[in-house]
Motif scaffolding. Structure first.
Motif, PDB file in Angstrom:
ATOM      1  N   ARG A 247       3.039   6.409   7.487  1.00 23.25           N
ATOM      2  CA  ARG A 247       3.759   5.154   7.420  1.00 23.25           C
ATOM      3  C   ARG A 247       3.312   4.363   6.186  1.00 23.25           C
ATOM      4  N   ALA A 248       4.322   3.921   5.437  1.00 19.48           N
ATOM      5  CA  ALA A 248       4.007   3.244   4.187  1.00 19.48           C
ATOM      6  C   ALA A 248       3.352   1.900   4.467  1.00 19.48           C
ATOM      7  N   SER A 249       2.368   1.579   3.659  1.00 18.07           N
ATOM      8  CA  SER A 249       1.738   0.282   3.815  1.00 18.07           C
ATOM      9  C   SER A 249       2.359  -0.668   2.809  1.00 18.07           C
ATOM     10  N   THR A 250       2.506  -1.893   3.206  1.00 17.61           N
ATOM     11  CA  THR A 250       2.980  -2.868   2.237  1.00 17.61           C
ATOM     12  C   THR A 250       1.798  -3.741   1.877  1.00 17.61           C
ATOM     13  N   GLU A 252       0.175  -6.686  -0.512  1.00 19.68           N
ATOM     14  CA  GLU A 252       0.567  -7.834  -1.321  1.00 19.68           C
ATOM     15  C   GLU A 252      -0.638  -8.302  -2.116  1.00 19.68           C
ATOM     16  N   ASN A 257       0.867 -13.062  -7.946  1.00 18.88           N
ATOM     17  CA  ASN A 257       2.174 -13.716  -7.950  1.00 18.88           C
ATOM     18  C   ASN A 257       2.218 -14.887  -8.916  1.00 18.88           C
ATOM     19  N   GLN A 261       6.378 -12.468 -14.001  1.00 18.53           N
ATOM     20  CA  GLN A 261       6.817 -11.095 -14.227  1.00 18.53           C
ATOM     21  C   GLN A 261       5.656 -10.160 -14.552  1.00 18.53           C
ATOM     22  N   ASP A 264       3.800  -9.331 -11.516  1.00 23.99           N
ATOM     23  CA  ASP A 264       4.551  -8.354 -10.716  1.00 23.99           C
ATOM     24  C   ASP A 264       4.317  -6.948 -11.232  1.00 23.99           C
ATOM     25  N   MET A 265       4.343  -6.802 -12.546  1.00 23.77           N
ATOM     26  CA  MET A 265       4.168  -5.462 -13.115  1.00 23.77           C
ATOM     27  C   MET A 265       2.755  -4.936 -12.860  1.00 23.77           C
ATOM     28  N   ASN A 268       2.609  -3.798  -9.343  1.00 27.63           N
ATOM     29  CA  ASN A 268       3.240  -2.480  -9.217  1.00 27.63           C
ATOM     30  C   ASN A 268       2.301  -1.379  -9.670  1.00 27.63           C
ATOM     31  N   GLU A 269       1.614  -1.621 -10.788  1.00 31.57           N
ATOM     32  CA  GLU A 269       0.762  -0.567 -11.314  1.00 31.57           C
ATOM     33  C   GLU A 269      -0.444  -0.349 -10.397  1.00 31.57           C
ATOM     34  N   LYS A 271      -0.321  -0.672  -7.223  1.00 32.26           N
ATOM     35  CA  LYS A 271       0.237   0.140  -6.134  1.00 32.26           C
ATOM     36  C   LYS A 271       0.347   1.592  -6.567  1.00 32.26           C
ATOM     37  N   LEU A 272       0.784   1.794  -7.806  1.00 34.35           N
ATOM     38  CA  LEU A 272       0.866   3.164  -8.339  1.00 34.35           C
ATOM     39  C   LEU A 272      -0.496   3.843  -8.215  1.00 34.35           C
ATOM     40  N   ARG A 275      -1.523   4.376  -4.413  1.00 32.35           N
ATOM     41  CA  ARG A 275      -0.681   5.179  -3.519  1.00 32.35           C
ATOM     42  C   ARG A 275      -0.500   6.618  -3.975  1.00 32.35           C
ATOM     43  N   ASN A 276      -1.078   6.990  -5.106  1.00 31.01           N
ATOM     44  CA  ASN A 276      -0.906   8.362  -5.573  1.00 31.01           C
ATOM     45  C   ASN A 276      -2.263   9.011  -5.790  1.00 31.01           C
TER      46      ASN A 276
END
Lengths: 490, 246
Positions: A247-250, A252, A257, A261, A264-265, A268-269, A271-272, A275-276
């Motif tokens: 199950r994917a975790s969200t 934050e 924040n 922008q 945000d990027m 994302n990175e 998370k990259l 999650r990998n």
């Protein structure tokens, strides 16, 4: 049928898109294995002398009997880490009129083709021939060799079995690794029991009654059958190809924040990275490098040049380790990124932001090393500035020259994907540049000035970031089409 | 809105796209059809500044696309799953794309609520990363993220290819709706029914050229079916387009 499978696999190898590269990788890995096997052979021939030296009062055969099981314990741990699962892609064969047993047998038997199965033989057979065959006769010697083979088979299939199960549930891997380590600790740390004695108990009996050879052979066969049945029952498409999706975790990052922008990027990175598999292991690696100081700072014999190196790696290893494959990490969706409403300068700012954040965290974590002297602290600060100033910019400059994407779904062990000339070229300036500035000044008798110059250059780069961002963005515009095309090639 | 002049692209000595001139006016809905390897995706990629053409230029609102960034403000596109950040959940991705266009999370949530029929309960709150979705559901995420950007120009490559019939109908209505609201749409498809249904103007590509440029009417579908039914010995390509065959 087996020969057809082998032919297909050979074709798959030669016709793969990146054959050239993977041949090079195989040669490198092959040479490494050959080297290790040669070392093992050397140790094998000297084993009797080594054993006498390490335990001069014991009979050498007794020492030998005690060593074997310990070896296999360590080997099992190594196998779980490095042994690869046999690769035949069964997908296209499943719906054809081929017996399942044929497929499973092929997968099982090719699994024996591993260098791990050679090592114990190379390591122990010289001793068995030299000492045991000479002293106890050939019957006992061949019983020893057969039981070695039996335990190898057992270990081989046990490791594969654990790996296969772990593919669906990562906890199994962690649990069995911990169990193995605890088993080892129980002996060497807590002295609850002695693996050496168990080993001696078995092999001692084998010396007197060679019939005991049946025990490891039976164990090996049983493990083979367990593995065979497991594979046979799990030969379904979705089971072999797709890992069960957890199950994917969200996650934050409320702090980020605030930075709009760019924040945000960066989120994302992060998370990259988390999650990998492969990116995660490059982050975990950087954690290990934080202990570099304990090796390099504690030893008074180490000169200051070595400390410069340690300082650079402790705060900068993530920049180097993760950054060297940029922007290949994002290769999978680079097209989408190019057409979306993101300015490339903002993209670069996000990269600087990420590097600076990680480097700063590493810097804070390594502050306690000041305990080893103020000068050590000064080196830490200077190399931190150097990392967030010069090295980040250098890495991004080389990122503009990297066209190899990275498949995020694959693990990190023996994964040479994305490794190319760029990474090789990159390592020279990264390692040599600080020395090119530091060493001449240090050798002419200005070690303090050397540190000040290094730090000032780092700081200068940090302060002139907006200029470097413009330069890098203009540089990227020239290479954009090559990079996007490279990333589209899987 | 879009003007193409002398656009040419060569791969391995084969001319894969050759468009001397093409103009698309604001508010048009254009369908692009053609067999595999006709050059549709390559044309799209050049219009989005992902591939550098050998010669020629693409203009959007009289500005060059190549090297410019202004067009990104009002253009939304989805060509393939390479446009999605696959380790994010769909929600995270939508928030990210929304954030680029200065939309608050509440705004994005509100927008997604309106798509609940289209998503059919398979996208949101499923606890899956985009990489674990089926190809059809990935297409849904891609299309939804395009609409979320409230674009003036919408470009979709084969949006009907992997989705179920119900969703195909819904997507058609969404495209018509968007076009009615003034969005210029550019859609490629192998499904002649869908494309003639949605688009007012059809471009037919063969070997990199636009050989037909027709306004849709009641006989358009027949005309296209006639073209595709006869055997095109001339269209057998020596080389399959790299972009479609990766």
């Amino acid at each position: 049928m087996t020969s057809t499978f082998i032919r297909h696999e050979l074709k798959a190898f030669w016709r793969a898109r990146n054959t050239g590269k993977s041949i090079a990788v195989h040669i490198v890995v092959g040479l490494a294995i050959l080297y290790l096997l040669a070392c093992a052979l050397l140790v094998g021939f000297q084993l009797n002398k080594i054993l006498i030296k390490s335990a001069p009062h014991d009979n050498v055969i007794i020492s030998f009997c005690g060593v074997i099981l310990t070896y296999y314990m360590v080997e099992l741990l190594l196998r779980m880490q490095f042994q690869e699962l046999p690769t035949l892609r069964v997908q296209p064969y499943l719906q054809l009129p081929i017996k399942r047993n044929t497929l499973v047998k092929y997968l099982s038997l090719t699994a024996m083709l591993s260098a791990f199965n050679l090592w114990p033989l190379i390591l122990f057979i010289p001793f068995i021939v030299k000492i045991i065959a000479a002293g106890m006769g050939w019957l006992v010697a061949s019983a020893f060799i057969l039981s070695l083979i039996g335990i190898s088979i057992f270990n081989n299939y046990l490791a594969l079995y654990i790996k296969r199960r772990a593919a669906f549930n990562g906890w199994i891997f962690i649990a069995s690794s911990i169990a193995l380590i605890l088993l080892g600790m129980g002996d060497f740390e807590w002295h609850l029991y002695s693996i050496k004695h168990i080993s001696y108990l078995y092999f001692g009996h084998l010396l007197l009654q060679p019939g005991w050879v049946l025990l490891p052979l039976v164990l090996g066969t049983v493990m083979y059958i367990i593995n065979f049945n497991y594979l046979k029952h799990n030969l379904y498409l979705e089971v072999l190809t797709k890992h069960k999706t957890l199950r994917a975790s969200t996650t934050e990052f409320p702090l980020l924040n605030r930075f709009g922008q760019i924040g945000d990027m960066v989120a994302n990175e992060i998370k990259l990275i988390i999650r990998n598999k492969r990116s995660r292991s490059s982050l975990i690696m950087s954690l290990f490098f934080l202990f570099y100081g304990l090796i390099f700072y504690t030893n008074p014999k180490m000169g200051e040049p070595i400390k410069i190196f340690a300082g650079m790696f402790m705060t900068g290893v993530f920049i180097i380790n993760y950054g060297q494959f940029m922007y290949g990490w994002q290769g999978g969706y680079f097209d989408g990124f190019m057409v979306s409403k993101i300015k490339f300068t903002d993209f670069l700012k996000a990269k600087y932001f990420l590097f600076t954040t990680v480097s700063t965290i590493a810097f804070l974590l390594t502050l306690p090393y000041i305990y080893f002297g103020w000068r050590t602290g000064a080196i830490q600060v200077v190399m931190y500035l150097w990392n967030i100033g010069v090295n980040t910019t250098l890495i991004l400059f080389f990122a503009n020259r990297n066209q190899k994407r990275i498949d995020l779904s694959k693990g990190a062990t023996f994964n040479w994907e994305g490794v190319g000339v760029t990474q090789l070229l990159l390592s020279f300036p990264l390692i040599l540049l600080p020395y090119a500035i530091y060493l001449p000044l240090k050798l002419t008798g200005f070690p303090n000035l050397a540190l000040i110059v290094l730090g000032s250059i780092g700081l200068g780069f940090v302060l002139s970031r907006s200029y470097w961002i413009k330069v890098l963005a203009a540089d990227f515009d020239k290479r954009k089409y090559k990079i996007t095309e490279g990333f589209r090639n899987k | 809105m879009i003007a193409i002049k002398d656009l040419k692209k060569v791969y391995n000595n084969v001319l894969v796209v050759n468009v001397p001139e093409l103009n698309i006016r604001r508010g048009e809905s254009v369908g692009l059809v053609g067999n595999n390897g006709a050059g549709k995706t390559t044309l799209f990629r050049m219009m989005l500044d992902l591939i550098l053409p050998e010669t020629g230029e693409v203009y959007m609102n009289d500005e060059k696309v190549a090297g410019g960034e202004a067009w990104k403000e009002y253009t939304a596109s989805y060509l393939d799953e390479g446009f999605l950040i696959d380790y994010l959940t769909p929600e995270e991705y939508f928030y990210f794309i929304g954030g680029l266009h200065k939309l608050t999370r509440a705004h994005v949530d509100d927008f997604l609520l309106g798509l609940s029929d289209f998503f059919n309960g398979e996208i949101l709150k499923r606890g899956k990363y985009i990489r674990d979705l089926s190809k059809g559901n990935q297409t849904k995420v891609g299309v939804a993220s395009c609409l979320l950007q409230n674009p003036e120009l919408l470009m979709l490559d084969e949006p009907f290819a992997n989705i179920d019939p119900t969703t195909q109908f819904r997507l058609k209505n969404m495209l018509k709706e968007a076009n009615k609201n003034g969005v210029t749409t550019l859609v490629s498809s192998h499904d002649l029914n869908h494309v003639t249904d949605v688009c007012d103007r059809i471009l037919l590509m063969e070997k990199g050229r636009i050989i037909k440029d027709i306004a849709t009417n009641s006989s358009t579908l027949n005309e296209l079916e006639d073209y595709f039914a006869i055997e095109h010995t001339g269209t057998v390509r020596l080389k399959i387009d790299e972009e479609e065959n990766h």
